[in-house]
Every structure is written in C-alpha cells, then in structure tokens.
Design a protein around this motif. Structure first.
Motif, mmCIF file in Angstrom:
data_model
loop_
_atom_site.group_PDB
_atom_site.id
_atom_site.type_symbol
_atom_site.label_atom_id
_atom_site.label_comp_id
_atom_site.label_asym_id
_atom_site.label_seq_id
_atom_site.Cartn_x
_atom_site.Cartn_y
_atom_site.Cartn_z
ATOM 1 N N HIS A 40 32.902 -55.316 16.656
ATOM 2 C CA HIS A 40 32.687 -55.704 18.052
ATOM 3 C C HIS A 40 31.958 -54.578 18.784
ATOM 4 O O HIS A 40 32.533 -53.851 19.578
ATOM 5 N N ASP A 41 30.669 -54.456 18.495
ATOM 6 C CA ASP A 41 29.862 -53.427 19.144
ATOM 7 C C ASP A 41 29.121 -54.043 20.330
ATOM 8 O O ASP A 41 29.434 -55.151 20.749
ATOM 9 N N HIS A 42 28.137 -53.357 20.832
ATOM 10 C CA HIS A 42 27.429 -53.829 22.026
ATOM 11 C C HIS A 42 26.743 -55.173 21.812
ATOM 12 O O HIS A 42 26.874 -56.077 22.636
#
Length: 119
Positions: A40-42
């Motif tokens: 769950h990154d940018h």
C-alpha cells in the motif's frame, strides 16, 4: 479494529522472515493465510482512495483482477464472498459499497463463489 488487530498479529507472525515472534506464537492470527495484491504505497493508495472516496468505479475491474491473481485460486474455492457492509451514513456519502463492487467484479471474472448483493 478487529481486522487491524488480526493483520497486526499476522505481520508479527512473519515479521522476521521465516521466524515467528514469541507474541505471535502466544496469540496467533485467526486465519491460516493472508494475501495482498500490492504494498500500500502512494500509487496503490491513490488507486484505492480513488475507488473508495472519489467514485472511481472504473478502477474496480482492475483491482478485482489483481485480487483474483493474488488469491491464486482461493477466491474461486471460497464458499461465498461477503462484502463488508457500510454504515448507512458512509453509504450515503460514498454512494456505493466498494467491497461489494470488488466482489461483483471478482465474481464476474471467474471467482466461482457466490456473493450477497444485499450489501
């Protein structure tokens, strides 16, 4: 809150690679496996928030496809897909239940499990 605790316990379970922490042994997660389609990154966060908060239902087929691939057949083997129900006030503000939309798309892409349209 219960899901966060379960995910935290699952993270502890595998926190040191293949080693298992003492806390995880004393309090194991309530499930056998945990899968995620992506970190769950940018970029992934923007996509998830687009679906969830900005009415980007056009993203549901792509994300549902990711879910099916990450599940490695587990979604198709499930007895049922149950979307997480939204509180009425959230349903009114968001206009749709993103988990129901993802379950609907996953089902249409070949996840055999039936699901409830009630949510």
């Amino acid at each position: 809150m219960l899901v966060r605790r379960a995910l935290h316990r699952a993270a502890l379970w595998r926190s040191a690679g293949s080693a298992v922490s003492a806390e995880a042994i004393a309090n194991p997660p309530p499930f056998d496996r945990l899968r995620s389609v992506a970190a769950h990154d940018h970029a992934v966060g923007d996509l998830a928030h687009g679906l969830k908060y900005r009415d980007r239902t056009d993203l549901a087929p792509m994300i549902a496809g990711w879910m099916l691939r990450a599940s490695d057949g587990m979604i198709g083997a499930c007895d049922v897909l149950v979307p997480i129900p939204l509180h009425r006030s959230r349903m009114l503000s968001r206009k749709f239940n993103q988990t129901a939309e993802l379950a609907r798309k996953a089902r249409s892409f070949g996840g055999r499990a039936p699901w409830s349209s009630r949510f």
